[in-house]
Design an enzyme around this catalytic site. Structure first.
Site, short mmCIF file in Angstrom:
data_model
loop_
_atom_site.label_atom_id
_atom_site.label_comp_id
_atom_site.label_asym_id
_atom_site.label_seq_id
_atom_site.Cartn_x
_atom_site.Cartn_y
_atom_site.Cartn_z
N ARG A 193 6.64 -8.25 1.94
CA ARG A 193 7.53 -7.84 3.04
C ARG A 193 8.21 -9.07 3.65
O ARG A 193 9.41 -9.03 3.92
CB ARG A 193 6.73 -7.11 4.12
CG ARG A 193 7.55 -6.87 5.38
CD ARG A 193 6.85 -6.01 6.40
NE ARG A 193 6.74 -4.64 5.94
CZ ARG A 193 5.65 -3.90 6.03
NH1 ARG A 193 4.56 -4.39 6.58
NH2 ARG A 193 5.64 -2.67 5.58
N ASP A 209 -1.41 7.00 6.01
CA ASP A 209 -1.33 5.58 6.34
C ASP A 209 -2.21 5.32 7.56
O ASP A 209 -2.42 6.23 8.36
CB ASP A 209 0.15 5.24 6.66
CG ASP A 209 0.42 3.76 6.51
OD1 ASP A 209 -0.48 3.00 6.10
OD2 ASP A 209 1.56 3.34 6.82
N LYS A 213 0.84 -1.21 0.00
CA LYS A 213 0.00 0.00 0.00
C LYS A 213 0.87 1.26 0.00
O LYS A 213 0.65 2.18 -0.79
CB LYS A 213 -0.94 0.00 1.23
CG LYS A 213 -1.90 -1.19 1.22
CD LYS A 213 -2.84 -1.17 2.41
CE LYS A 213 -2.15 -1.35 3.74
NZ LYS A 213 -1.47 -2.64 3.89
N THR A 214 1.87 1.29 0.88
CA THR A 214 2.76 2.46 0.92
C THR A 214 3.50 2.61 -0.40
O THR A 214 3.65 3.70 -0.95
CB THR A 214 3.78 2.30 2.07
OG1 THR A 214 3.06 2.06 3.28
CG2 THR A 214 4.65 3.53 2.22
N THR A 246 -5.53 -1.22 6.82
CA THR A 246 -5.62 -2.68 6.91
C THR A 246 -7.02 -3.08 7.38
O THR A 246 -7.34 -4.25 7.42
CB THR A 246 -4.59 -3.21 7.95
OG1 THR A 246 -4.73 -2.44 9.15
CG2 THR A 246 -3.17 -3.11 7.44
N1 LIG Z 1 4.32 -5.56 -5.63
C1 LIG Z 1 5.48 -5.37 -5.01
N2 LIG Z 1 6.63 -5.46 -5.68
C2 LIG Z 1 7.82 -5.33 -5.07
N3 LIG Z 1 7.97 -5.08 -3.76
C3 LIG Z 1 6.86 -4.96 -3.04
C4 LIG Z 1 5.57 -5.10 -3.61
N4 LIG Z 1 4.66 -4.93 -2.64
C5 LIG Z 1 5.35 -4.69 -1.52
N5 LIG Z 1 6.67 -4.73 -1.76
C6 LIG Z 1 7.75 -4.55 -0.78
O1 LIG Z 1 7.29 -5.02 0.48
C7 LIG Z 1 7.65 -4.11 1.51
C8 LIG Z 1 6.41 -3.65 2.22
O2 LIG Z 1 5.61 -2.91 1.35
P1 LIG Z 1 4.73 -1.68 1.82
O3 LIG Z 1 5.42 -0.92 2.92
O4 LIG Z 1 4.32 -0.92 0.61
O5 LIG Z 1 3.47 -2.45 2.44
P2 LIG Z 1 2.18 -1.86 3.15
O6 LIG Z 1 1.01 -2.56 2.55
O7 LIG Z 1 2.18 -0.37 3.09
O8 LIG Z 1 2.41 -2.34 4.66
P3 LIG Z 1 1.79 -1.71 6.02
O9 LIG Z 1 0.30 -2.01 5.98
O10 LIG Z 1 2.50 -2.46 7.09
O11 LIG Z 1 2.10 -0.24 6.00
C9 LIG Z 1 8.45 -3.00 0.82
O12 LIG Z 1 9.83 -3.29 0.91
C10 LIG Z 1 8.06 -3.09 -0.63
O13 LIG Z 1 9.13 -2.75 -1.46
#
Ligand SMILES: Nc1ncnc2c1ncn2[C@@H]1O[C@H](COP(=O)(O)OP(=O)(O)OP(=O)(O)O)[C@@H](O)[C@H]1O
Length: 374
Positions: free
Chosen positions: A244, A136, A91-92, A185
């Site tokens: 992750r 977020d 998401k981030t 989430t």
């Molecule tokens: N589709 C993707 N391709 C490559 N790397 C990804 C992908 N999705 C997530 N990642 C990697 O996984 C890690 C976590 O991603 P991210 O922080 O965007 O998740 P999030 O959904 O925002 O998590 P949270 O809910 O904990 O904030 C990062 O290092 C990101 O580079």
């Protein structure tokens, strides 16, 4: 499984996350989908920067691409965007990509950081035209700030309160158009009026092994790690559908390969490293297996109440429920029934055990994984 001693080589990271009482902090698990500030720094380097580099989530990617392209052609800011889904799915990363695709700056904050309407007013009143505001954990924002956000999202206006008490006055302040990207989430916790102000909602789902392998291939390249396809496939299969976790396991396997081998992440290194870190072939760790073993070996497969099960594994009921159960239920190892927790046929099979004759291990979850019974 019983409580652990601080000497216990928990997940290979000796004593890290092990509390004084021998139990461990859930967030220290190598298969935890959350992250801390240190890990976020490492993660930043692995984030894809553009939509075209983002593997997986084809539906959300196509939808987002359309929304952004249409806005570009209209020379307007896009609708506000809500991204929902479990932790660690991107998401981030997608929020950053939205700003990069629009070639606009991004301001990053989170629901818990906005405890007063004034915190939000300060951010909103300093946004530049077209800026992306990433919120977020938007479901954790204070209620008063939420109401201010409705107005800002809809009318690009904020009422700044000057003074206190009966003499306080609201001075309307026009804002330049901007785009909110909210991430949550728990989209069910968002009040309907806030949800309705997002013109587009993207739901992120767990990744399949092929997409995870593609993510790992890219990460290995960025980390300058030599890796074989079968080594990365082995890691992908144990990553619980979560990038992750996949990236974290890759870093641990890389460590192992550098210390015990020639630095190449191949299948043998992945298997040996993940055995050391206690992550089995399906991504279950020691806590997950402890829960299943207790259920099968001590309670004949259940059903058994949560607190009894927690005592048997030497953990708090809350840890079993929030840390181990979601994945076990999602993957069909554990079933939540009105009479308690039960092991499924898959759990018996995974542990290499035979269910006692005369019992029929449930094969299908009776609830939806959120504790609601169908
Ligand atoms: N589709 C993707 N391709 C490559 N790397 C990804 C992908 N999705 C997530 N990642 C990697 O996984 C890690 C976590 O991603 P991210 O922080 O965007 O998740 P999030 O959904 O925002 O998590 P949270 O809910 O904990 O904030 C990062 O290092 C990101 O580079």
């Amino acid at each position: 499984m019983t409580g652990r001693s601080p000497d216990d080589p928990f997940l290979g990271e000796r004593a890290e996350g092990v509390l004084d009482d021998g139990s461990y902090e859930a967030t220290a698990r190598v298969v935890d989908a959350g992250s801390d500030a240190d890990e976020r720094t490492v993660e930043a380097a692995l984030r894809p920067r553009r939509l075209a580099e983002f593997p997986g989530q084809p539906r959300v990617r196509d939808q987002l691409s359309l929304v952004l392209e249409a806005a570009r052609r209209r020379d307007a800011v896009p609708d506000h965007i809500l991204l929902s889904g479990p932790p660690g799915l991107g998401k981030t990363t997608l929020a950053m990509i939205v700003a990069a695709e629009l070639e606009r700056p991004i301001r990053v904050t989170s629901g818990p950081a906005i405890q007063h309407a004034g915190d939000l007013a300060a951010i909103l009143s300093s946004l530049a035209e077209g800026e992306v505001l990433f919120l977020d954990e938007i479901h954790r924002m204070a209620r008063a700030a939420e109401e201010m956000l409705y107005l800002a999202m809809e009318d690009f206006r904020v009422d700044v309160i000057v003074g206190k008490g009966p003499g306080a006055t609201a001075i309307p302040l026009e804002l330049p158009p901007f785009t909110v990207v909210g991430a949550t989430t728990r989209s069910g916790l968002l009040p309907a009026p806030l949800r309705d102000r997002f013109g587009f909602t993207g739901h992120l789902d767990y990744y399949n092994a092929v997409d995870l392998a593609a993510i790992l291939t890219r990460s290995a390249r960025l980390l300058a790690v030599e890796a074989t396809d079968d080594g990365l496939a082995e890691i992908a299969g144990r990553s619980r559908g979560t990038p992750r976790i996949a990236n974290r396991l890759l870093r641990r396997v890389r460590d192992y390969a550098q210390v015990h081998g020639q630095g190449v992440v191949d299948r043998a290194a992945a298997q040996a490293a993940l055995e050391l870190f206690d992550v089995d072939g399906l991504g279950l760790d020691r806590l997950d297996r402890g829960v299943l073993e207790a259920l099968c070996k001590r309670f004949g497969g259940g059903p058994v109440g949560l607190s009894t099960l927690a005592v048997a594994v030497g953990e708090e009921a809350d840890t079993v429920e929030t840390v181990a159960e979601p994945y076990l239920v999602r993957e069909g190892f554990l079933v939540r029934t009105p009479r308690g927790r039960a092991a499924s046929a898959l759990a018996w099979e995974h542990l290499g055990l035979t269910p006692p004759s005369g019992t029929s291990a449930p094969t299908l979850p009776l609830d939806d994984g959120e504790g609601r019974f169908g």
